[in-house]
Scaffold this active site. Structure first.
Site, mmCIF file in Angstrom:
data_model
loop_
_atom_site.group_PDB
_atom_site.id
_atom_site.type_symbol
_atom_site.label_atom_id
_atom_site.label_comp_id
_atom_site.label_asym_id
_atom_site.label_seq_id
_atom_site.Cartn_x
_atom_site.Cartn_y
_atom_site.Cartn_z
ATOM 1 N N GLY A 48 -31.508 44.746 -44.720
ATOM 2 C CA GLY A 48 -30.690 43.930 -43.829
ATOM 3 C C GLY A 48 -30.958 44.327 -42.390
ATOM 4 N N GLN A 93 -29.220 45.417 -33.528
ATOM 5 C CA GLN A 93 -30.123 46.549 -33.785
ATOM 6 C C GLN A 93 -31.462 46.378 -33.060
ATOM 7 O OE1 GLN A 93 -29.289 46.332 -38.250
ATOM 8 N NE2 GLN A 93 -29.703 48.502 -37.988
ATOM 9 N N CYS A 127 -28.959 53.291 -42.888
ATOM 10 C CA CYS A 127 -29.022 52.310 -41.806
ATOM 11 C C CYS A 127 -30.306 52.543 -41.027
ATOM 12 C CB CYS A 127 -27.810 52.481 -40.885
ATOM 13 S SG CYS A 127 -27.789 51.314 -39.507
ATOM 14 N N LEU A 128 -30.992 51.467 -40.677
ATOM 15 C CA LEU A 128 -32.245 51.598 -39.928
ATOM 16 C C LEU A 128 -31.997 52.198 -38.544
ATOM 17 C CD1 LEU A 128 -33.928 48.216 -40.949
ATOM 18 C CD2 LEU A 128 -34.519 50.517 -41.764
ATOM 19 N N HIS A 156 -21.839 45.775 -44.249
ATOM 20 C CA HIS A 156 -22.526 46.736 -43.369
ATOM 21 C C HIS A 156 -23.071 46.014 -42.126
ATOM 22 C CE1 HIS A 156 -25.519 50.159 -42.694
ATOM 23 N NE2 HIS A 156 -26.057 49.180 -41.989
ATOM 24 N N GLU A 157 -23.714 44.869 -42.352
ATOM 25 C CA GLU A 157 -24.291 44.115 -41.221
ATOM 26 C C GLU A 157 -23.189 43.561 -40.316
ATOM 27 O OE1 GLU A 157 -27.185 44.740 -40.922
ATOM 28 O OE2 GLU A 157 -27.769 45.157 -42.979
ATOM 29 N N HIS A 209 -21.976 45.943 -37.820
ATOM 30 C CA HIS A 209 -22.845 46.048 -36.628
ATOM 31 C C HIS A 209 -22.410 45.047 -35.555
ATOM 32 C CE1 HIS A 209 -25.954 48.942 -37.656
ATOM 33 N NE2 HIS A 209 -26.233 48.352 -38.809
HETATM 34 O O1 GNR Z 1 -31.914 49.005 -45.329
HETATM 35 C C1 GNR Z 1 -30.705 49.211 -45.430
HETATM 36 N N1 GNR Z 1 -30.214 49.686 -46.593
HETATM 37 C C2 GNR Z 1 -28.872 49.745 -46.900
HETATM 38 C C3 GNR Z 1 -28.479 50.488 -47.987
HETATM 39 C C4 GNR Z 1 -27.163 50.546 -48.341
HETATM 40 C C5 GNR Z 1 -26.222 49.882 -47.611
HETATM 41 C C6 GNR Z 1 -26.581 49.161 -46.506
HETATM 42 C C7 GNR Z 1 -27.896 49.085 -46.154
HETATM 43 S S1 GNR Z 1 -28.366 48.141 -44.784
HETATM 44 C C8 GNR Z 1 -29.808 48.965 -44.279
HETATM 45 C C9 GNR Z 1 -30.478 48.228 -43.160
HETATM 46 C C10 GNR Z 1 -29.593 48.269 -41.936
HETATM 47 O O2 GNR Z 1 -29.445 49.226 -41.238
HETATM 48 N N2 GNR Z 1 -28.922 47.191 -41.660
HETATM 49 O O3 GNR Z 1 -28.077 47.169 -40.630
HETATM 50 NI NI NI Z 2 -27.393 49.194 -40.376
#
Ligand code: GNR
Ligand code: NI
Length: 182
Positions: free
Chosen positions: A46, A51, A104-105, A146-147, A150
């Site tokens: 995601g 980001q 999270c990236l 999660h997204e 952000h």
């Molecule tokens: O790549 C991602 N893996 C992930 C694993 C578990 C819960 C959420 C994520 S999202 C993350 C990519 C990211 O940072 N998206 O904002």
């Molecule tokens: Ni993230």
């Protein structure tokens, strides 16, 4: 398509609140294309626009399930199922919650168990600006939440205990200092 640099915490730009999108036009589609290329390259499942430094309520998700091998003995092919969410809103969430070990990236190499509703009902606009409303579960529900965090300037470690959060922030700050010195 361009692979964009991903902003890493701690960085005040990740705390900016994203603004709703007024129209889904070619400019926005170009941004979504670049976000998807950036996400596949990372690789991640995601990515929210903030980001890559764009404060718009836009995110892309592809859970990238591995498909069946094209022929016996061959490598399974990657099944690409990109999903685009513009102006997403959660209209219902389950009382039932579950923990998932999130990454999270923007928080490279660090993980933490985040508790969230297991199912959500969400509304959004797609790549063409068409409206959708669907109940989501599993990793898709986790990833969408999660997204959407952000978009509010929230990072996964904000949901952890102060002890775990401080540990992550310390590691990130140290890693960043190392990179600046290099
Ligand atoms: O790549 C991602 N893996 C992930 C694993 C578990 C819960 C959420 C994520 S999202 C993350 C990519 C990211 O940072 N998206 O904002
Ligand atoms: Ni993230």
């Amino acid at each position: 398509m361009t692979i964009l640099p991903i902003i890493e915490a701690p960085d005040p730009r990740l705390r900016v609140i994203s603004e709703p999108v007024a129209v889904v036009d070619d400019g926005l589609r170009a941004l979504m294309d670049d976000m998807l290329a950036t996400m596949y390259d990372a690789p991640g499942i995601g990515l929210a626009a903030i980001q890559v430094g764009v404060a718009k309520r836009v995110l892309v998700i592809d859970l990238q399930r591995r498909g069946e091998p094209a022929a016996e003995g061959e490598e399974p092919v990657e099944v690409r199922e990109p999903r685009y969410f513009v102006n997403p809103e959660i209209v219902w969430e389950s009382d039932e919650v579950g923990a998932y070990n999130e990454g999270c990236l923007s928080v490279p190499e660090l993980f933490g168990d985040v508790v969230r509703p297991l199912r959500v009902r969400a509304k959004w606009l797609d790549y063409d600006g068409a409206p959708h409303e669907e109940e989501l579960d599993g990793l898709l529900a986790t990833c969408l939440q999660h997204e959407m965090d952000h978009l509010k300037g929230i990072l996964f470690f904000d949901h952890l205990s102060k002890l775990k959060r401080d540990m992550i922030v310390k590691k990130l700050t140290k890693a960043k200092r190392g990179k600046l010195a290099a």
